[in-house]
Design a protein around this motif. Structure first.
Motif, mmCIF file in Angstrom:
data_model
loop_
_atom_site.group_PDB
_atom_site.id
_atom_site.type_symbol
_atom_site.label_atom_id
_atom_site.label_comp_id
_atom_site.label_asym_id
_atom_site.label_seq_id
_atom_site.Cartn_x
_atom_site.Cartn_y
_atom_site.Cartn_z
ATOM 1 N N SER A 1 -18.781 -52.211 92.264
ATOM 2 C CA SER A 1 -19.314 -51.374 91.187
ATOM 3 C C SER A 1 -20.792 -51.129 91.493
ATOM 4 O O SER A 1 -21.510 -52.085 91.833
ATOM 5 C CB SER A 1 -19.160 -52.108 89.847
ATOM 6 O OG SER A 1 -20.169 -51.731 88.937
ATOM 7 N N THR A 2 -21.225 -49.890 91.405
ATOM 8 C CA THR A 2 -22.645 -49.619 91.689
ATOM 9 C C THR A 2 -23.535 -50.324 90.664
ATOM 10 O O THR A 2 -24.645 -50.736 90.984
ATOM 11 C CB THR A 2 -22.940 -48.102 91.713
ATOM 12 O OG1 THR A 2 -22.491 -47.521 90.490
ATOM 13 C CG2 THR A 2 -22.272 -47.420 92.898
ATOM 14 N N GLN B 1 -15.388 -46.866 94.212
ATOM 15 C CA GLN B 1 -15.619 -48.178 93.600
ATOM 16 C C GLN B 1 -14.281 -48.891 93.419
ATOM 17 O O GLN B 1 -13.331 -48.309 92.886
ATOM 18 C CB GLN B 1 -16.265 -48.031 92.225
ATOM 19 C CG GLN B 1 -17.664 -47.436 92.236
ATOM 20 C CD GLN B 1 -18.270 -47.437 90.845
ATOM 21 O OE1 GLN B 1 -19.288 -48.049 90.620
ATOM 22 N NE2 GLN B 1 -17.648 -46.730 89.906
ATOM 23 N N ARG C 1 -16.509 -49.838 86.282
ATOM 24 C CA ARG C 1 -16.383 -50.291 84.890
ATOM 25 C C ARG C 1 -16.911 -49.260 83.919
ATOM 26 O O ARG C 1 -17.891 -48.571 84.208
ATOM 27 C CB ARG C 1 -17.191 -51.572 84.661
ATOM 28 C CG ARG C 1 -16.662 -52.775 85.336
ATOM 29 C CD ARG C 1 -17.464 -54.003 85.006
ATOM 30 N NE ARG C 1 -18.772 -54.023 85.657
ATOM 31 C CZ ARG C 1 -19.918 -53.905 85.017
ATOM 32 N NH1 ARG C 1 -19.948 -53.757 83.707
ATOM 33 N NH2 ARG C 1 -21.053 -53.953 85.679
ATOM 34 N N ARG D 1 -17.423 -48.622 79.368
ATOM 35 C CA ARG D 1 -17.779 -49.398 78.173
ATOM 36 C C ARG D 1 -16.607 -50.275 77.774
ATOM 37 O O ARG D 1 -15.458 -49.970 78.042
ATOM 38 C CB ARG D 1 -18.110 -48.440 77.022
ATOM 39 C CG ARG D 1 -19.491 -47.845 77.162
ATOM 40 C CD ARG D 1 -20.151 -47.606 75.816
ATOM 41 N NE ARG D 1 -19.325 -46.864 74.895
ATOM 42 C CZ ARG D 1 -19.537 -46.848 73.582
ATOM 43 N NH1 ARG D 1 -20.522 -47.540 73.041
ATOM 44 N NH2 ARG D 1 -18.764 -46.130 72.796
ATOM 45 N N LYS E 1 -13.044 -35.532 79.354
ATOM 46 C CA LYS E 1 -14.211 -36.286 79.806
ATOM 47 C C LYS E 1 -14.597 -35.925 81.245
ATOM 48 O O LYS E 1 -13.781 -36.002 82.156
ATOM 49 C CB LYS E 1 -13.899 -37.787 79.691
ATOM 50 C CG LYS E 1 -15.100 -38.665 79.845
ATOM 51 C CD LYS E 1 -14.983 -39.930 79.027
ATOM 52 C CE LYS E 1 -15.938 -40.984 79.503
ATOM 53 N NZ LYS E 1 -16.027 -42.145 78.633
HETATM 54 C C1 BTN Z 1 -17.841 -45.085 80.052
HETATM 55 O O1 BTN Z 1 -17.600 -43.906 79.790
HETATM 56 O O2 BTN Z 1 -17.226 -46.006 79.494
HETATM 57 C C2 BTN Z 1 -18.924 -45.394 81.053
HETATM 58 C C3 BTN Z 1 -18.463 -45.185 82.477
HETATM 59 C C4 BTN Z 1 -19.529 -45.524 83.492
HETATM 60 C C5 BTN Z 1 -19.014 -45.460 84.919
HETATM 61 C C6 BTN Z 1 -20.111 -45.594 85.925
HETATM 62 S S1 BTN Z 1 -19.579 -45.198 87.559
HETATM 63 C C7 BTN Z 1 -21.073 -45.796 88.209
HETATM 64 C C8 BTN Z 1 -21.380 -47.089 87.451
HETATM 65 N N1 BTN Z 1 -20.670 -48.207 88.031
HETATM 66 C C9 BTN Z 1 -19.753 -48.713 87.219
HETATM 67 O O3 BTN Z 1 -19.007 -49.682 87.480
HETATM 68 N N2 BTN Z 1 -19.775 -48.047 86.059
HETATM 69 C C10 BTN Z 1 -20.744 -46.980 86.059
#
Ligand code: BTN
Length: 328
Positions: free
Chosen positions: A93-94, A117, A121, A123, A188
């Motif tokens: 995950s970044t 990734q 992740r 929310r 989305k």
């Molecule tokens: C959401 O809508 O719930 C938030 C999503 C966020 C995704 C981004 S992708 C880059 C960064 N790395 C992750 O693991 N999550 C965020």
């Protein structure tokens, strides 16, 4: 330090569709023409195409459709920005990598970008679908040293800036769904995930993650996401230059961060949110902890709280929660 490839790409981009002489490139880089050619060959293997014409030089005819950091730096070269960009073709995950780098002492600000990734992740610990399908997965890391109370508007402010950037790039207007969703036509297109670490009364480390569906084809989503997700390319019928967009995004997010820290954004913040707000005037349900509140969304206040006129006629404000729009 600027890499050789960034210098070559910058010279080619500046000429737009024109030719850049190989010997001028070689002289400015203090290397042989053969060495310049070897760099071009390397870039060819990564999706670039160059036209080479005797006595005229090189012309850039194709740019890669995956992230190429040297091209991002070349696009940003005219701006004197202080940032570092880490790229990994695959990562868990970044956001996690940015947090690890901060914990390891890397100087901020920096960004981590990846094409794929394995543990993206969202929310509430949800999975963020992160295939290598032309979409963008990027996290920005900062060390803000501000009071935690100030963070409430951070993701919203970033969302406004990202929507303004998307609107400039695509000439179409995305929507913002409080607090962290970017949408087109109710589907989305992007999500933001802000994570912070605190030191007693200060935010020490801050990671702002953005997943943005840039170029994924309509048929690339798993069935469960098919009707709920959309990419900018699908919405506009035109693929986006991921490197040009990422460069503009980095510039925009770093500027927005500076404005956030200085407090400059406050005067225009709520009005600018309202330009993209898709909830305003809609019947919604807000899941707030274990409670569900029904009412009409009525914008946000200067603190970033969602204003809801409830069925009993009361106006309430919420700092957090998850909203669903009621079907008519
Ligand atoms: C959401 O809508 O719930 C938030 C999503 C966020 C995704 C981004 S992708 C880059 C960064 N790395 C992750 O693991 N999550 C965020």
């Amino acid at each position: 330090m600027t890499s050789t490839e960034t210098t070559i790409l910058r010279a080619l981009i500046e000429k737009e569709n024109g030719f850049v002489s190989g010997s001028i490139l070689a002289r400015s880089l203090d290397m042989s023409r053969v060495a310049v050619w070897q760099h071009m060959e390397k870039m060819r293997r990564h999706g670039f195409e160059f036209e080479a014409v005797r006595a005229r030089g090189y012309r850039l005819t194709k740019r890669p459709d995956t992230v190429y950091p040297d091209l991002i730096h070349a696009y940003l070269a005219a701006r004197k920005l202080n940032y570092d960009l880490l790229y990994a073709s695959t990562i868990d995950s970044t956001n996690d990598e940015a947090a690890r780098q901060l914990a390891g002492g890397r100087e901020a600000p920096f960004a981590v970008v990846s094409s794929y990734q394995t543990k993206g992740r969202g929310r509430f610990g949800r999975v963020w679908h992160s295939e290598a399908n032309g979409n963008l997965y990027i996290s920005f890391a900062f060390r803000p040293k501000i009071e935690p109370a100030r963070m409430q508007t951070f993701t919203l402010w970033m969302g406004i800036n990202i929507c303004e950037l998307i609107a400039n790039f695509t000439r179409t207007t995305p929507g913002l769904k409080w607090p962290n969703d970017i949408l087109f036509d109710g589907r989305k297109a992007g999500g933001m995930l802000t994570e912070a670490r605190m030191d007693s009364d200060q935010i020490r480390d801050l990671v702002f993650g953005l997943g943005l569906n840039l170029n994924s084809p309509a048929d690339s989503w798993p069935a469960a996401l098919n009707k709920r997700a959309i990419s900018l390319a699908e919405h506009t019928n035109t693929p986006l230059d991921i490197n040009k967009f990422t460069a503009a995004l980095i510039g925009r997010v770093l500027d927005a961060y500076d404005q956030f820290i200085s407090g400059d954004y406050r005067k225009t913040f709520a009005d600018r949110w309202h330009e993209f707000d898709i909830l305003r005037g809609k019947a919604i349900k807000l899941l707030h902890g274990t409670e569900t509140i029904a009412g009409t969304a009525s914008g946000i206040d200067d603190e970033g709280s969602l204003i809801v006129k409830t069925a009993t006629g009361r106006t309430e404000r919420f700092r957090a929660g998850e909203v669903t729009i009621e079907k008519k």
